[in-house]
Design a protein around this motif. Structure first.
Motif, PDB file in Angstrom:
ATOM      1  N   GLY A  79       0.839  -1.183   0.050  1.00 47.65           N
ATOM      2  CA  GLY A  79       0.200   0.056   0.039  1.00 47.65           C
ATOM      3  C   GLY A  79       0.680   1.377  -0.032  1.00 47.65           C
ATOM      4  O   GLY A  79       0.390   2.460   0.002  1.00 47.65           O
ATOM      5  N   GLY A  80       2.323   1.322   0.093  1.00 48.82           N
ATOM      6  CA  GLY A  80       3.157   2.368  -0.045  1.00 48.82           C
ATOM      7  C   GLY A  80       3.492   2.740   1.265  1.00 48.82           C
ATOM      8  O   GLY A  80       4.004   3.747   1.168  1.00 48.82           O
ATOM      9  N   ASN A  81       3.198   2.278   2.321  1.00 51.44           N
ATOM     10  CA  ASN A  81       3.930   2.686   3.663  1.00 51.44           C
ATOM     11  C   ASN A  81       5.367   2.300   3.404  1.00 51.44           C
ATOM     12  O   ASN A  81       5.739   1.019   3.386  1.00 51.44           O
ATOM     13  CB  ASN A  81       3.069   2.006   4.885  1.00 51.44           C
ATOM     14  N   THR A  82       6.255   3.149   4.210  1.00 48.77           N
ATOM     15  CA  THR A  82       7.504   3.256   3.998  1.00 48.77           C
ATOM     16  C   THR A  82       8.049   3.034   5.462  1.00 48.77           C
ATOM     17  O   THR A  82       7.833   3.708   6.407  1.00 48.77           O
ATOM     18  CB  THR A  82       8.180   4.331   3.049  1.00 48.77           C
ATOM     19  N   ASN A  83       9.256   2.565   5.468  1.00 48.38           N
ATOM     20  CA  ASN A  83      10.212   2.481   6.832  1.00 48.38           C
ATOM     21  C   ASN A  83      11.577   2.613   6.206  1.00 48.38           C
ATOM     22  O   ASN A  83      11.922   1.954   5.232  1.00 48.38           O
ATOM     23  CB  ASN A  83       9.896   1.136   7.540  1.00 48.38           C
ATOM     24  N   TYR A  84      12.326   3.426   7.195  1.00 47.09           N
ATOM     25  CA  TYR A  84      13.922   3.563   6.666  1.00 47.09           C
ATOM     26  C   TYR A  84      14.600   3.516   8.033  1.00 47.09           C
ATOM     27  O   TYR A  84      14.230   3.969   9.027  1.00 47.09           O
ATOM     28  CB  TYR A  84      14.000   5.071   6.306  1.00 47.09           C
ATOM     29  N   ALA A  85      15.692   3.141   7.737  1.00 44.99           N
ATOM     30  CA  ALA A  85      16.990   2.931   8.569  1.00 44.99           C
ATOM     31  C   ALA A  85      17.110   4.539   9.020  1.00 44.99           C
ATOM     32  O   ALA A  85      17.234   5.348   7.692  1.00 44.99           O
ATOM     33  CB  ALA A  85      17.904   2.201   8.288  1.00 44.99           C
ATOM     34  N   ASP A  86      17.693   4.796  10.193  1.00 37.09           N
ATOM     35  CA  ASP A  86      18.261   6.197  10.305  1.00 37.09           C
ATOM     36  C   ASP A  86      19.107   6.741   9.474  1.00 37.09           C
ATOM     37  O   ASP A  86      19.158   7.891   9.069  1.00 37.09           O
ATOM     38  CB  ASP A  86      18.773   6.070  11.804  1.00 37.09           C
ATOM     39  N   SER A  87      20.047   5.661   8.991  1.00 35.22           N
ATOM     40  CA  SER A  87      21.158   6.144   7.982  1.00 35.22           C
ATOM     41  C   SER A  87      20.588   6.533   6.756  1.00 35.22           C
ATOM     42  O   SER A  87      21.285   7.289   6.191  1.00 35.22           O
ATOM     43  CB  SER A  87      22.240   5.059   7.878  1.00 35.22           C
ATOM     44  N   ARG A 147      17.507  11.054   2.871  1.00 33.77           N
ATOM     45  CA  ARG A 147      18.645  11.048   1.658  1.00 33.77           C
ATOM     46  C   ARG A 147      18.076  10.111   0.651  1.00 33.77           C
ATOM     47  O   ARG A 147      18.271  10.082  -0.575  1.00 33.77           O
ATOM     48  CB  ARG A 147      19.875  10.529   2.280  1.00 33.77           C
ATOM     49  N   PHE A 148      17.646   8.822   1.351  1.00 30.61           N
ATOM     50  CA  PHE A 148      17.194   7.791   0.283  1.00 30.61           C
ATOM     51  C   PHE A 148      15.464   7.617   0.186  1.00 30.61           C
ATOM     52  O   PHE A 148      14.850   8.187   1.158  1.00 30.61           O
ATOM     53  CB  PHE A 148      17.410   6.345   0.785  1.00 30.61           C
ATOM     54  N   THR A 149      15.109   7.393  -0.808  1.00 28.60           N
ATOM     55  CA  THR A 149      13.478   7.244  -0.992  1.00 28.60           C
ATOM     56  C   THR A 149      13.305   5.889  -1.734  1.00 28.60           C
ATOM     57  O   THR A 149      13.874   5.584  -3.019  1.00 28.60           O
ATOM     58  CB  THR A 149      13.070   8.261  -1.985  1.00 28.60           C
ATOM     59  N   LEU A 193      15.089   2.480  -5.481  1.00 28.34           N
ATOM     60  CA  LEU A 193      15.670   3.166  -4.359  1.00 28.34           C
ATOM     61  C   LEU A 193      16.548   4.321  -4.953  1.00 28.34           C
ATOM     62  O   LEU A 193      17.448   3.951  -5.594  1.00 28.34           O
ATOM     63  CB  LEU A 193      16.615   2.081  -3.445  1.00 28.34           C
ATOM     64  N   GLN A 194      16.028   5.123  -4.715  1.00 28.80           N
ATOM     65  CA  GLN A 194      16.628   6.695  -5.012  1.00 28.80           C
ATOM     66  C   GLN A 194      17.396   6.915  -3.996  1.00 28.80           C
ATOM     67  O   GLN A 194      17.097   7.372  -2.724  1.00 28.80           O
ATOM     68  CB  GLN A 194      15.769   7.540  -5.762  1.00 28.80           C
ATOM     69  N   MET A 195      18.968   7.361  -4.406  1.00 32.10           N
ATOM     70  CA  MET A 195      19.899   7.503  -3.242  1.00 32.10           C
ATOM     71  C   MET A 195      20.403   8.892  -3.511  1.00 32.10           C
ATOM     72  O   MET A 195      21.159   8.831  -4.415  1.00 32.10           O
ATOM     73  CB  MET A 195      20.919   6.368  -2.973  1.00 32.10           C
ATOM     74  N   ASN A 196      20.385   9.729  -2.784  1.00 32.42           N
ATOM     75  CA  ASN A 196      21.007  11.036  -2.940  1.00 32.42           C
ATOM     76  C   ASN A 196      22.146  11.365  -1.746  1.00 32.42           C
ATOM     77  O   ASN A 196      22.216  10.533  -0.650  1.00 32.42           O
ATOM     78  CB  ASN A 196      20.075  12.253  -2.860  1.00 32.42           C
TER      79      ASN A 196
END
Length: 120
Positions: free
Chosen positions: A54-62, A66-68, A80-83
């Motif tokens: 459904g599009g819910n996201t979870n990210y590591a603190d690192s 910066r990343f999507t 994974l878009q990494m900036n």
């Protein structure tokens, strides 16, 4: 069977950007959570980001800010878009998917990995 194939890794200078993609194929009924993980030399594999169907996201603190992570359910692909990449982002990046496949039930599948190298 099910295959996950990553693409888009490479060499980039610190501060640059890279985009990874991972396409799933095979006798797939449904893909629930998809995610990206990474493993640096001498370290354990770690979570980068996950995304539900459904599009819910979870990210590591690192990765936050910066990343999507995103996905296309029709194409069965996760991105994974990494900036603002840093040297410490250097690792092999793996995609993962929780897949319901014909005749196999629900299993976690992994891609073969793609190398991301950030030069400082």
């Amino acid at each position: 069977q099910v295959q996950l194939v990553e693409s888009g890794g490479g060499l980039v200078q610190a501060g640059g950007s890279l985009s990874l993609s991972c396409a799933a194929s095979g006798s797939i009924l449904r893909i629930d959570v998809m995610g990206w993980y990474r493993q640096a030399p001498g370290k354990q594999r770690e979570l980068v980001a996950t995304i539900t169907r459904g599009g819910n996201t979870n990210y590591a603190d690192s990765a936050k800010g910066r990343f999507t992570i995103s996905r296309d359910n029709v194409k069965k692909t996760v991105y994974l878009q990494m900036n603002s990449l840093k040297a410490e982002d250097t690792a092999v990046y793996y995609c993962q998917g929780s897949v319901t496949a014909w005749g196999y039930g629900v299993n976690d599948y992994w891609g073969q990995g793609t190398q991301v190298t950030v030069s400082s």
